[in-house]
Write a protein that holds these residues in place. Sequence first.
Motif, PDB file in Angstrom:
ATOM      1  N   THR A   1       0.821  -1.225   0.000  1.00  0.00           N
ATOM      2  CA  THR A   1       0.000   0.000   0.000  1.00  0.00           C
ATOM      3  C   THR A   1       0.846   1.262   0.000  1.00  0.00           C
ATOM      4  O   THR A   1       0.458   2.277   0.570  1.00  0.00           O
ATOM      5  CB  THR A   1      -0.973   0.061   1.204  1.00  0.00           C
ATOM      6  N   THR A   2       2.010   1.190  -0.645  1.00  0.00           N
ATOM      7  CA  THR A   2       2.864   2.374  -0.684  1.00  0.00           C
ATOM      8  C   THR A   2       2.384   3.361  -1.747  1.00  0.00           C
ATOM      9  O   THR A   2       2.153   4.532  -1.467  1.00  0.00           O
ATOM     10  CB  THR A   2       4.328   1.976  -0.950  1.00  0.00           C
ATOM     11  N   GLY A   3       2.262   2.871  -2.973  1.00  0.00           N
ATOM     12  CA  GLY A   3       1.743   3.745  -4.012  1.00  0.00           C
ATOM     13  C   GLY A   3       2.782   4.551  -4.750  1.00  0.00           C
ATOM     14  O   GLY A   3       2.433   5.475  -5.491  1.00  0.00           O
TER      15      GLY A   3
ATOM     16  N   THR B   1      -5.774   3.269   2.108  1.00  0.00           N
ATOM     17  CA  THR B   1      -4.783   4.358   2.265  1.00  0.00           C
ATOM     18  C   THR B   1      -3.505   4.066   1.471  1.00  0.00           C
ATOM     19  O   THR B   1      -2.395   4.169   1.988  1.00  0.00           O
ATOM     20  CB  THR B   1      -4.415   4.611   3.744  1.00  0.00           C
ATOM     21  N   ALA B   2      -3.709   3.693   0.215  1.00  0.00           N
ATOM     22  CA  ALA B   2      -2.599   3.177  -0.576  1.00  0.00           C
ATOM     23  C   ALA B   2      -2.122   4.146  -1.656  1.00  0.00           C
ATOM     24  O   ALA B   2      -0.932   4.298  -1.888  1.00  0.00           O
ATOM     25  CB  ALA B   2      -2.989   1.847  -1.205  1.00  0.00           C
TER      26      ALA B   2
ATOM     27  N   THR C   1      -0.769   8.185   5.287  1.00  0.00           N
ATOM     28  CA  THR C   1       0.164   7.524   4.365  1.00  0.00           C
ATOM     29  C   THR C   1      -0.521   7.043   3.088  1.00  0.00           C
ATOM     30  O   THR C   1      -0.157   6.011   2.538  1.00  0.00           O
ATOM     31  CB  THR C   1       0.899   6.330   5.025  1.00  0.00           C
ATOM     32  N   THR C   2      -1.510   7.806   2.624  1.00  0.00           N
ATOM     33  CA  THR C   2      -2.140   7.445   1.351  1.00  0.00           C
ATOM     34  C   THR C   2      -1.257   7.868   0.176  1.00  0.00           C
ATOM     35  O   THR C   2      -0.901   7.058  -0.675  1.00  0.00           O
ATOM     36  CB  THR C   2      -3.524   8.091   1.233  1.00  0.00           C
ATOM     37  N   GLY C   3      -0.922   9.144   0.158  1.00  0.00           N
ATOM     38  CA  GLY C   3      -0.022   9.596  -0.881  1.00  0.00           C
ATOM     39  C   GLY C   3      -0.684  10.143  -2.141  1.00  0.00           C
ATOM     40  O   GLY C   3      -0.009  10.389  -3.135  1.00  0.00           O
TER      41      GLY C   3
ATOM     42  N   ASN D   1       5.429   3.722   3.860  1.00  0.00           N
ATOM     43  CA  ASN D   1       4.430   3.358   2.862  1.00  0.00           C
ATOM     44  C   ASN D   1       3.559   4.543   2.450  1.00  0.00           C
ATOM     45  O   ASN D   1       2.351   4.407   2.266  1.00  0.00           O
ATOM     46  CB  ASN D   1       3.551   2.209   3.372  1.00  0.00           C
ATOM     47  N   VAL D   2       4.202   5.710   2.333  1.00  0.00           N
ATOM     48  CA  VAL D   2       3.453   6.890   1.898  1.00  0.00           C
ATOM     49  C   VAL D   2       3.310   6.902   0.382  1.00  0.00           C
ATOM     50  O   VAL D   2       2.240   7.110  -0.157  1.00  0.00           O
ATOM     51  CB  VAL D   2       4.140   8.193   2.372  1.00  0.00           C
ATOM     52  N   GLY D   3       4.439   6.692  -0.295  1.00  0.00           N
ATOM     53  CA  GLY D   3       4.432   6.702  -1.749  1.00  0.00           C
ATOM     54  C   GLY D   3       5.315   7.797  -2.282  1.00  0.00           C
ATOM     55  O   GLY D   3       6.535   7.620  -2.359  1.00  0.00           O
TER      56      GLY D   3
HETATM   57  K   LIG Z   1       0.477   4.951   0.403  1.00  0.00           K
END
Ligand SMILES: [K+]
Lengths: 496, 496
Positions: free
Chosen positions: A126-128, A233-234, A328-330, A445-447
């Motif tokens: 779920t980093t993105g 939240t990916a 941490t969606t990004g 895992n923010v992206g």
């Molecule tokens: K993310």
Amino acid sequence: MRESQFPGAWAPPYARPVFHLTGRMLIALAAAMLLPVGIDALTGNPNWRAFLIGSVITCACGAGLTHVTRCRLSGGLTLRQAFLLTPVAWTTIALFGAIPPYISDYAQLRDSFTNAFFESVSGLTTTGATVIVGLDDAPHGILLWRALLQWLGGIGIIGVAIAILPALGVGGMQLFRTESSDRSEKVMPRAREIATGIVLIYVALTMVCGAAYWLVAMTPFEALAHALTTVSTAGFSTSDASMARWNNAALHWIATLFMLSGAVPFVLYLRLFQGQQDALRDSQVWFLVSLLAVMIVAVATWLVVAGGHSAADALRLASFNVVSVVTTTGYATADYTLWGNLMVGLFFGLMFVGGCTGSTTGGMKVFRFQVMIRMLQSQFLRLLYPRGVFPRVYAGRLLPDDVIGSVVVFFTLYFVCYSALTLALMAADLDFLTSASGAVAALSNVGPGLGPIIGPTGNFATLPEASKWLLCFGMLLGRLELFTVLILFFPQFWRG
Amino acid sequence: MRESQFPGAWAPPYARPVFHLTGRMLIALAAAMLLPVGIDALTGNPNWRAFLIGSVITCACGAGLTHVTRCRLSGGLTLRQAFLLTPVAWTTIALFGAIPPYISDYAQLRDSFTNAFFESVSGLTTTGATVIVGLDDAPHGILLWRALLQWLGGIGIIGVAIAILPALGVGGMQLFRTESSDRSEKVMPRAREIATGIVLIYVALTMVCGAAYWLVAMTPFEALAHALTTVSTAGFSTSDASMARWNNAALHWIATLFMLSGAVPFVLYLRLFQGQQDALRDSQVWFLVSLLAVMIVAVATWLVVAGGHSAADALRLASFNVVSVVTTTGYATADYTLWGNLMVGLFFGLMFVGGCTGSTTGGMKVFRFQVMIRMLQSQFLRLLYPRGVFPRVYAGRLLPDDVIGSVVVFFTLYFVCYSALTLALMAADLDFLTSASGAVAALSNVGPGLGPIIGPTGNFATLPEASKWLLCFGMLLGRLELFTVLILFFPQFWRG
Ligand SMILES: [K+]
Ligand SMILES: [K+]
């Protein structure tokens, strides 16, 4: 029949249940691959073949693995098995998840296994972070697959956080042990009803989110793809511009709301449904909400004063981007790296925070900050009154010493891993800002990171090969809360 | 006679010994100001008047303060008085140290109190960040005064680390309690013979260092000025080019050796003189030496392979610059920011480390890293063997829990302060690299940061006013090991 007569005797006996469960997960993954097969077939994209072949390979490998390692799981897992399961399952799934894009005819991913694997890891964790340029023209199958991986990764991490980490007692997670796991030595696959309930809530939130997106601005496909990556939240999008592609305030507020919905502990929803009103008084949630409120007001004020935005615009921009980074969606609706040095520093700091434990968010998680604050308070009081006793209370309960110790170790390890990753990225010849922000973007895992290359309007495509593998490792390490990965490097783990 | 009848009744009674001691230090400072008076008079520079006036003012204030707060000190200080003494004395001395440059006719410092105070704080805290451009042409009095402030700051911090911090029990310093301070509630100004011994050693090291500099390359004045800032690991130079001004390998090796001599606990020298051979087996020293050896070999190898240097050159450059950064001296013989991104990252990380406690170095100090490593080891073992007991041993002794707790809190606070300072510098509109490296350069008392502005060949002159005050605060905070400053912000401190 003795153990060694099993066909799975090639694996040490203790590892058998681990591989068995991983095999089962692969079969589920193979089933998920049929969705992109469907959508590519519907839109007439020849890529459906890649997904079908991928599905067959994954299913075959999964079935084979399950078969050769068949064993009874009713007794639950031992500590060591639980430690092993998390990294083994996550890495294996990411590897198989990379197969369809790699064998597809989509030029951005088929040329390099590094890119296909990076995208798959970035999805599942779920980093993105993405290596794809030109998302707006990418085939639907690929887009759906990325989103699906994130959605599966999101529910997967909730499961790990509820069922495995508390029993292992890593990073203070023993705070969230339930009664049954407290009493037993074994890690129980406890309470199927809880698992079912949480999956249902996850599905329901995703559907409501998707419907809202669709009603307000998006096509059904865009709505689906984004709903899958919002509640988890990916942060993968179907457009290079991310959410800035839709100039629609309502859409941005909906996204803000549902990112937030993915950042609270999912057991809370269950408890609310069971009529437990006190679930709303959860200490983590209030800390998170207060933090967000303070940050949003600060950023919005800055945008009005220094940026000349209208109050409504400023509030929307601030809410969306602060919530996107802290959960941490990004997603991005604006390039906040252009809002001045102070904002760059602020968003950089916010990337470490994360949401609540038992949610889909990454980062260090707010409860650990709460525990650290309690610890610092009592330590200062002790300096002033060396003979005083200062109980440390969290959520109405006394904090045991071992929880504090674990949280401290988690913080330490987080910064050690963060520093090591930053240094490794600099060794791969990335500049300071890209390395320093890329490391936390991966680990939390923010992206997206900061700076012109990997910032919110940037992209990981042009990074050197070595740095992509480093980031993959960082994403897995952060997603699995460090310990479950790092412990594998201890010789004692393999001996004991 | 009752307390309130004293002329010093304006100060709360508990603060009286604090101001009394500060007054005495001001008198010593006034005496030190006579040296620049002498050298400016000798070289015919009219600046001698500024130093003489400064000396008179300082002496008068010091004498006045000592008089109005006269009290008995034979009982030693209470905890609270010891906490108060450190920041009060350091800030006051820095303020008075800024007077002569501020009232001088030296254009670089007289125009702005900010600059004069920055240079004074940077001196007294042995940081060595400078706002002066054109050191090579600066008046001798000013150059000597900066060096003297650093030299006094160096011996001052050894005193604080030996006599005050262990008794306060901050940041794990209780590990270094001597027998007598263990038994008493009061902070004893213990063992004048130890103090005398250490001062003598400090003077002797400075003299030998200066003589060596003079023999090899420098003029007597340059040798004196640099000796004062080498043994104090402080780093002010008489040239904008720092040690690169002298293209002399022997000089650089001598400087490396004496920087190192300032980074070991000064009590070790005493113990060696008393014939205690086991002083050489000190755990901190060996950790520091091993760390330096590994880093020097790594950097030298890099310089040979990637930079095409000869082995001898590479070894000299690596030794000098690694030792300069780790001992927080901050001299430069080369702009290591041009050695590639990996080296930038490495030197950035090394800025946090510091030398041994009880030395003149800044930074976090190696013993804290040793304690953290022990803690991490035992925590990992506990994860694997939840019922095991894993004693944490340091230097042959069992580490008490409160030491580990204090060290942990120190690490946490260091990173909190570091992050806050970085963010504040970004708010003052410095870029990311300048802020991130400037914050640690100040907090660890290293001096130069990274990047084109404040890097090893750069300068703090052009920074915005606000950021200079922030850095002053950071230098004091770091020099006084955080707690003694931060505790003043706790309302309980003033109530209790
Ligand atoms: K993310
Ligand atoms: K220094």
